[in-house]
Design a protein around this motif. Structure first.
Motif, PDB file in Angstrom:
ATOM      1  N   LEU A  74     -24.509  54.812 166.202  1.00 17.92           N
ATOM      2  CA  LEU A  74     -25.447  55.304 167.197  1.00 17.92           C
ATOM      3  C   LEU A  74     -24.689  55.921 168.357  1.00 17.92           C
ATOM      4  O   LEU A  74     -25.057  56.954 168.900  1.00 17.92           O
ATOM      5  CB  LEU A  74     -26.327  54.150 167.693  1.00 17.92           C
ATOM      6  N   LEU A  77     -23.381  59.174 167.045  1.00 25.16           N
ATOM      7  CA  LEU A  77     -24.428  60.079 166.617  1.00 25.16           C
ATOM      8  C   LEU A  77     -23.925  61.120 165.638  1.00 25.16           C
ATOM      9  O   LEU A  77     -24.245  62.291 165.742  1.00 25.16           O
ATOM     10  CB  LEU A  77     -25.069  60.785 167.815  1.00 25.16           C
ATOM     11  N   LEU A 220     -24.269  62.665 145.162  1.00 21.47           N
ATOM     12  CA  LEU A 220     -24.863  62.147 143.929  1.00 21.47           C
ATOM     13  C   LEU A 220     -25.437  60.768 144.221  1.00 21.47           C
ATOM     14  O   LEU A 220     -24.705  59.868 144.634  1.00 21.47           O
ATOM     15  CB  LEU A 220     -23.803  62.019 142.825  1.00 21.47           C
ATOM     16  N   ASN A 221     -26.725  60.651 144.028  1.00 26.37           N
ATOM     17  CA  ASN A 221     -27.379  59.354 144.180  1.00 26.37           C
ATOM     18  C   ASN A 221     -27.537  58.751 142.792  1.00 26.37           C
ATOM     19  O   ASN A 221     -28.406  59.158 142.024  1.00 26.37           O
ATOM     20  CB  ASN A 221     -28.743  59.542 144.857  1.00 26.37           C
ATOM     21  N   LEU A 230     -26.842  69.692 150.690  1.00 25.46           N
ATOM     22  CA  LEU A 230     -26.981  69.841 152.133  1.00 25.46           C
ATOM     23  C   LEU A 230     -26.612  71.267 152.548  1.00 25.46           C
ATOM     24  O   LEU A 230     -25.658  71.843 152.027  1.00 25.46           O
ATOM     25  CB  LEU A 230     -26.094  68.838 152.870  1.00 25.46           C
ATOM     26  N   ASP A 231     -27.389  71.783 153.506  1.00 28.63           N
ATOM     27  CA  ASP A 231     -27.176  73.150 154.004  1.00 28.63           C
ATOM     28  C   ASP A 231     -27.040  74.122 152.832  1.00 28.63           C
ATOM     29  O   ASP A 231     -26.100  74.925 152.762  1.00 28.63           O
ATOM     30  CB  ASP A 231     -25.932  73.210 154.901  1.00 28.63           C
ATOM     31  N   ARG A 246     -31.765  72.697 155.072  1.00 29.72           N
ATOM     32  CA  ARG A 246     -30.795  71.646 155.381  1.00 29.72           C
ATOM     33  C   ARG A 246     -30.593  70.728 154.187  1.00 29.72           C
ATOM     34  O   ARG A 246     -29.512  70.218 153.960  1.00 29.72           O
ATOM     35  CB  ARG A 246     -31.298  70.787 156.541  1.00 29.72           C
ATOM     36  N   LYS A 247     -31.674  70.505 153.469  1.00 27.90           N
ATOM     37  CA  LYS A 247     -31.599  69.519 152.393  1.00 27.90           C
ATOM     38  C   LYS A 247     -32.448  69.956 151.212  1.00 27.90           C
ATOM     39  O   LYS A 247     -33.599  70.359 151.379  1.00 27.90           O
ATOM     40  CB  LYS A 247     -32.096  68.163 152.892  1.00 27.90           C
ATOM     41  N   PRO A 260     -37.704  69.031 150.628  1.00 30.48           N
ATOM     42  CA  PRO A 260     -38.665  68.135 151.272  1.00 30.48           C
ATOM     43  C   PRO A 260     -39.018  68.529 152.703  1.00 30.48           C
ATOM     44  O   PRO A 260     -40.090  68.196 153.185  1.00 30.48           O
ATOM     45  CB  PRO A 260     -37.948  66.784 151.250  1.00 30.48           C
ATOM     46  N   SER A 262     -37.996  71.544 156.061  1.00 33.12           N
ATOM     47  CA  SER A 262     -38.163  72.959 156.419  1.00 33.12           C
ATOM     48  C   SER A 262     -37.218  73.852 155.631  1.00 33.12           C
ATOM     49  O   SER A 262     -36.138  73.428 155.212  1.00 33.12           O
ATOM     50  CB  SER A 262     -37.883  73.147 157.905  1.00 33.12           C
ATOM     51  N   ARG A 273     -40.609  81.175 157.511  1.00 29.13           N
ATOM     52  CA  ARG A 273     -40.327  79.746 157.551  1.00 29.13           C
ATOM     53  C   ARG A 273     -41.451  78.956 156.894  1.00 29.13           C
ATOM     54  O   ARG A 273     -42.599  79.391 156.875  1.00 29.13           O
ATOM     55  CB  ARG A 273     -40.138  79.265 158.997  1.00 29.13           C
ATOM     56  N   LYS A 275     -42.458  74.671 155.154  1.00 30.48           N
ATOM     57  CA  LYS A 275     -42.100  73.269 154.921  1.00 30.48           C
ATOM     58  C   LYS A 275     -42.546  72.851 153.530  1.00 30.48           C
ATOM     59  O   LYS A 275     -43.661  73.159 153.118  1.00 30.48           O
ATOM     60  CB  LYS A 275     -42.775  72.356 155.942  1.00 30.48           C
TER      61      LYS A 275
ATOM     62  N   ASN B 464     -19.161  58.926 173.614  1.00 34.29           N
ATOM     63  CA  ASN B 464     -18.758  60.050 172.769  1.00 34.29           C
ATOM     64  C   ASN B 464     -18.012  61.127 173.540  1.00 34.29           C
ATOM     65  O   ASN B 464     -17.982  62.275 173.141  1.00 34.29           O
ATOM     66  CB  ASN B 464     -19.988  60.668 172.080  1.00 34.29           C
ATOM     67  N   TRP B 474     -22.477  61.957 176.087  1.00 33.66           N
ATOM     68  CA  TRP B 474     -23.869  61.816 176.501  1.00 33.66           C
ATOM     69  C   TRP B 474     -24.105  60.390 176.975  1.00 33.66           C
ATOM     70  O   TRP B 474     -23.272  59.502 176.766  1.00 33.66           O
ATOM     71  CB  TRP B 474     -24.831  62.185 175.377  1.00 33.66           C
ATOM     72  N   LEU B 476     -25.887  56.780 177.288  1.00 36.94           N
ATOM     73  CA  LEU B 476     -26.635  55.778 176.527  1.00 36.94           C
ATOM     74  C   LEU B 476     -26.754  54.516 177.374  1.00 36.94           C
ATOM     75  O   LEU B 476     -25.767  54.074 177.984  1.00 36.94           O
ATOM     76  CB  LEU B 476     -25.886  55.459 175.219  1.00 36.94           C
ATOM     77  N   ASP B 500     -42.549  61.097 155.976  1.00 42.06           N
ATOM     78  CA  ASP B 500     -41.581  61.934 156.681  1.00 42.06           C
ATOM     79  C   ASP B 500     -41.972  62.101 158.149  1.00 42.06           C
ATOM     80  O   ASP B 500     -43.120  62.412 158.457  1.00 42.06           O
ATOM     81  CB  ASP B 500     -41.501  63.315 156.026  1.00 42.06           C
ATOM     82  N   PRO B 526     -33.810  74.082 161.844  1.00 40.88           N
ATOM     83  CA  PRO B 526     -34.523  75.281 162.292  1.00 40.88           C
ATOM     84  C   PRO B 526     -35.487  74.930 163.428  1.00 40.88           C
ATOM     85  O   PRO B 526     -35.814  73.760 163.611  1.00 40.88           O
ATOM     86  CB  PRO B 526     -35.305  75.690 161.036  1.00 40.88           C
ATOM     87  N   ASP B 528     -38.634  74.507 164.122  1.00 39.80           N
ATOM     88  CA  ASP B 528     -39.846  74.397 163.313  1.00 39.80           C
ATOM     89  C   ASP B 528     -40.840  73.378 163.852  1.00 39.80           C
ATOM     90  O   ASP B 528     -41.765  72.973 163.164  1.00 39.80           O
ATOM     91  CB  ASP B 528     -39.489  74.023 161.878  1.00 39.80           C
ATOM     92  N   GLN B 535     -34.738  65.459 161.109  1.00 48.68           N
ATOM     93  CA  GLN B 535     -34.443  66.090 159.823  1.00 48.68           C
ATOM     94  C   GLN B 535     -33.037  65.748 159.361  1.00 48.68           C
ATOM     95  O   GLN B 535     -32.774  65.628 158.167  1.00 48.68           O
ATOM     96  CB  GLN B 535     -34.634  67.596 159.935  1.00 48.68           C
ATOM     97  N   LEU B 538     -32.967  62.682 157.488  1.00 44.94           N
ATOM     98  CA  LEU B 538     -33.472  62.753 156.125  1.00 44.94           C
ATOM     99  C   LEU B 538     -32.327  62.858 155.132  1.00 44.94           C
ATOM    100  O   LEU B 538     -32.502  62.688 153.941  1.00 44.94           O
ATOM    101  CB  LEU B 538     -34.393  63.967 155.938  1.00 44.94           C
ATOM    102  N   TYR B 539     -31.161  63.142 155.660  1.00 46.66           N
ATOM    103  CA  TYR B 539     -30.024  63.269 154.757  1.00 46.66           C
ATOM    104  C   TYR B 539     -29.783  61.976 154.021  1.00 46.66           C
ATOM    105  O   TYR B 539     -30.010  60.901 154.525  1.00 46.66           O
ATOM    106  CB  TYR B 539     -28.760  63.619 155.555  1.00 46.66           C
ATOM    107  N   TYR B 540     -29.243  62.137 152.864  1.00 46.57           N
ATOM    108  CA  TYR B 540     -28.836  60.963 152.078  1.00 46.57           C
ATOM    109  C   TYR B 540     -27.611  60.317 152.705  1.00 46.57           C
ATOM    110  O   TYR B 540     -26.685  60.974 153.093  1.00 46.57           O
ATOM    111  CB  TYR B 540     -28.501  61.424 150.659  1.00 46.57           C
TER     112      TYR B 540
END
Lengths: 281, 540
Positions: A74, A77, A220-221, A230-231, A246-247, A260, A262, A273, A275, B464, B474, B476, B500, B526, B528, B535, B538-540
């Motif tokens: 965290l 980040l 790979l999951n 990704l990207d 992005r994904k 899934p 945008s 654009r 989703k 950071n 930043w 915290l 989501d 983006p 959006d 988003q 959402l990455y794995y």
């Protein structure tokens, strides 16, 4: 939190994915192995069996470690940690598997179905924050290009995972680092995930080159039998349209990529654009 | 949401840990052999042989272990797939008594697979019991634990009843107590450690815990490496055992006191043979309408898991810096070293888990689990159904004070673990936990991050900013969170569409937790209408 349970149930019921993975192990029909391959095949199979058998355990361990240091993440980040290629300052290789310069071709009868090359495949320790815990490894594959030639019937799905399985079983003894080789048995530890640095996926259909997927990073999951790009960009050769997101998610054995979130659609008419999207390959 | 799920997992994490550390056996059961007795001529016995993929094979007769063989450390000597390369291990169990109900178990990396065979010729393995009528040698061939449709069972290539001296018995789905709770009476500290580490080697958590619990009790306050070994491995296995104890106690409605009770409550099959392996466990679909709800599971975490975590932290706190032990980790059968760096690492990890348990207890976590599961409800629906979800609980003040203290302890110990490991001069790649993949720069950065994290517990902190680009810093302030931050009133949770997140955070500062230098609602890539950070997650 209700979702706990969803995870609890999935946590246990998800074990059934093992059977799918076992099928992976049994299906090595993509190429004719030679004697050297067989040695590697046997040992790699055992390693993967262990991997899959303990996938839940692995995932759980991963989660606990993530929880343990999430607070630190965290602060930084920098989620997700995409440092797929760890830097080693040891002179001796500690990788149980390290293969350079892989090539693979698969045929169905006389027809080529898959052609793939990769600069490197290795199993390396996976870092949790700055820590390595002995059995936790990840599979790293660098600079991968895969070409799939879909049959005219268009029935067979594309299986990136299976191709990687065949990658891992095809090398020769000299490709393995001393540790894995000297052990007499290829112990790859607990492979918690696969990381692909630079993946190009080329799809041919009965009319020729159809689509090109590029991603600087992919995961790979193993549990879900999915590949996460990704990207990534998907270029449709016929329409010259490009989709960026992005994904993107690809289910092994399928014929579509799912977006899934945008995306941006680039075409001669400009950009658009949206989703949520499914892209047929 | 995500955090809560992860928190819940910690209980099962332990399950993961569990197996990480898990392990098992050796040809050591001679002292536990039952039956026999008497003088005179040796009783007639039979033997059972076959091959396995790498395991400990145990024969049990009427609750007693009568024979066992461990393949660890051996070289494969059987080629089962005809490629001329041995990949399996032969075994022979001798002195199998005649006329007694025999059961055979394979212990593979913490999972116990009962040997099943087809007793009535219908092609389906239906029993795990047989007996020998006379002296004979039973050849089982290769015993496979990966059998489609027969998860959790070990099935031999040859049916034992093909041997005329073998007769099938009625299926016995319970497990002999001696497997997981061996008799430890009369064993010395050294013997207990040897037995415990043998169990760890096979990932046999419950058996290992039994030995280490006895060892820790026997060690008392004594000062020795054996005493420290007992404390260290008892800490790890007692936590691991939380997830490993999946067996049913046969009593429904007696509370959620172990994972087995949770499985009972969800209607999972109760036979031991359906609980001893991961694949053997199955949930009914749909779930029973009276399945435990989220508060019940939360109660398990707080009332059952937390005390064990606290006990483990206490055990680790008693280990001296001189601790050192070589042991065989079960996943690779590889000899590894554990020392005080490992002690600090696991202590820090458990303290972090404890912090999350307390943090979770500070929030209301309602949820009808079977309703959610059976009706495939999404996060979006759950947030609507449960307006009190993620509001502060009645005990939040004390819980968050405890959580903050545990987090602080955890960070201190992680920092100490890094220092300890970084200061070691011996070969590190065989250390169970090590820093060998981290560069000096990464280690320096990690320590700086830990310092920032600790500081932020007590007030506004620039984080950071100690990397290569100080402008990435930043602000915290986690003290605001630990003072009590209701996540629903005012609402701090972004909107969800299905599962989501969509849109922006209602308050991008989270009531001041996030300050200058960071914008949770940044929406450039983006642009959006959904925060980029959502988003990214959402990455794995």
């Amino acid at each position: 939190m209700p979702l706990w349970f969803c995870d609890l149930a999935g946590f246990i019921s998800g074990r059934h994915n093992r059977s799918l993975l076992k099928e992976h192990l049994k299906n090595d029909s993509m190429r004719q192995p030679n004697a050297a391959d067989l040695l590697i095949k046997m040992k790699s199979k055992e390693a993967f069996k262990v991997t899959y058998r303990h996938h839940l355990i692995k995932r759980t361990c991963l989660i606990i470690m993530v929880i343990s240091i999430a607070f630190l993440f965290l602060v930084r980040l920098d989620m997700p940690n995409e440092s797929g290629t760890p830097v080693s300052h040891k002179e001796e290789s500690i990788y149980p598997i390290a293969i350079q310069g892989l090539r693979l071709q698969s045929f169905k009868g006389s027809r080529e179905t898959v052609k793939a090359v990769a600069k490197e495949l290795k199993v390396n320790p996976r870092k949790f924050f700055v820590f390595n815990i002995k059995p936790f490894n990840e599979l790293t594959i660098n600079n991968v290009t895969m070409e799939f030639y879909k049959s005219e019937e268009g029935q067979s799905g594309i299986d990136i995972g299976k191709t990687f399985d065949n990658f891992s079983t095809q090398s020769n003894e000299k490709s393995f680092s001393s540790k894995g080789f000297e052990s007499g048995a290829l112990n790859a530890g607990l492979i918690t995930r696969g990381v692909i640095n630079t993946l190009i996926l080329i799809i041919h259909d009965k009319y020729g080159l159809s689509k090109v997927v590029k991603a600087p990073k992919a995961y790979l999951n193993f549990k879900k039998d999915e590949v996460i790009f990704l990207d990534a960009t998907v270029k449709d050769i016929a329409t010259k349209q490009i989709i960026k997101s992005r994904k993107m998610v690809f289910k092994n054995g399928g014929n579509e990529i799912r977006v899934p979130g945008s995306y941006v659609l680039l075409s001669s008419a400009g950009s658009q654009r949206g989703k949520g999207l499914k892209i047929n390959l | 949401m995500e955090r809560s799920r992860k928190i819940f997992f910690l209980a099962f994490i332990l399950l993961g840990f569990l197996n990480l550390i898990i392990g098992c056996s050796k040809p050591e059961y001679e002292g536990q052999k039952g039956g026999g007795g008497g003088g005179g001529a040796p009783a007639a016995t039979g033997e059972v042989s076959g091959s396995v993929g790498g395991t400990t094979v145990i024969a049990v007769a009427d609750g007693d272990i009568v024979a066992s063989q461990d393949t660890s450390g051996r070289i494969p000597d059987v080629d089962n797939d005809g490629d001329l390369i041995p990949e399996s291990f032969s075994f022979t169990l001798e002195d199998i008594p005649l006329g007694r109900d025999i059961r055979i178990y394979l212990v593979v990396k913490g999972e116990i697979f009962p040997l099943y065979f087809d007793s009535d010729g219908d092609g389906t393995p239906d029993t795990n019991v047989f007996s020998l009528a006379s002296e004979t040698s039973v050849s089982l061939g290769f015993i496979d634990i990966n059998n489609a449709g027969q998860d959790g069972k070990a099935i031999p290539q040859n049916n034992p009843t093909d041997n005329g001296a073998v007769s099938a018995g009625a299926e016995a789905t319970d497990y002999p107590v001696i497997l997981n709770q061996p008799d430890t009476s009369g064993l010395t500290l050294s013997q207990l450690l040897t037995e415990g580490l043998d169990a760890v080697k096979d990932g046999w958590v419950l058996r290992a815990k039994t030995y280490f619990a006895a060892a820790e009790a026997l060690a008392g306050a004594s000062v020795s490496n054996d005493a420290d070994t007992a404390r260290f491995f008892y800490a790890l296995t007692r936590v691991a055992a939380l997830g490993a104890n999946s067996y049913s106690d046969g009593i429904l409605g007696n509370g959620l006191n172990m994972i087995g009770d949770i499985l009972d409550a969800f209607g999972c099959p109760t036979e031991d043979t359906r609980r001893s392996t991961i694949d053997g466990i199955s949930f009914p679909d749909p779930l029973p309408g009276n399945s435990p709800d989220a508060p019940a599971l939360h109660g398990f975490l707080y009332n059952v898991v937390r005390p064990e975590i606290e006990g483990a932290i206490s055990n680790l706190g008693a280990v001296s810096p001189a601790f050192y032990r070589e042991w065989t980790e079960p996943n690779d059968d590889e000899i590894v070293e554990s020392d005080y760096g490992d002690v600090l690492f696991f202590k820090a990890s458990f303290e972090a888990v404890l912090a999350y348990i307390f943090t979770q207890n500070a929030y209301t976590l309602n949820g009808d689990i079977d309703d959610i599961k059976n009706n495939a409800k999404t996060i979006q629906q759950v947030l609507v159904d449960q307006p009190a979800l993620l509001t502060l609980s009645s005990t939040y003040v004390g819980d968050l004070i405890s959580a903050k203290a545990a987090f602080d302890d955890s960070l201190v110990d992680f920092d100490a673990a890094i220092d300890w490991m970084d200061g070691e001069v011996d070969f590190q790649d065989d250390d169970f936990v090590n820093l060998s993949e981290s560069t000096p720069e990464e280690i320096i950065q990690a320590k700086a991050d830990i310092f920032d994290a600790r500081t932020s517990l007590y007030g506004s902190t620039m984080v950071n900013d100690n990397g290569s680009d100080p402008t990435e810093g930043w602000v915290l302030d986690m003290s605001i969170f630990f003072a009590g931050l209701d996540l629903r009133s005012p609402n701090l949770i972004p909107a969800f569409s299905g599962n989501d997140p969509t849109g922006l955070f209602p308050d991008p500062t989270a009531a001041g937790v996030f300050g200058a230098g960071i914008d949770l609602n940044e929406d450039d890539d983006p642009a959006d209408g959904t925060a980029d950070i959502l988003q990214q997650w959402l990455y794995y």
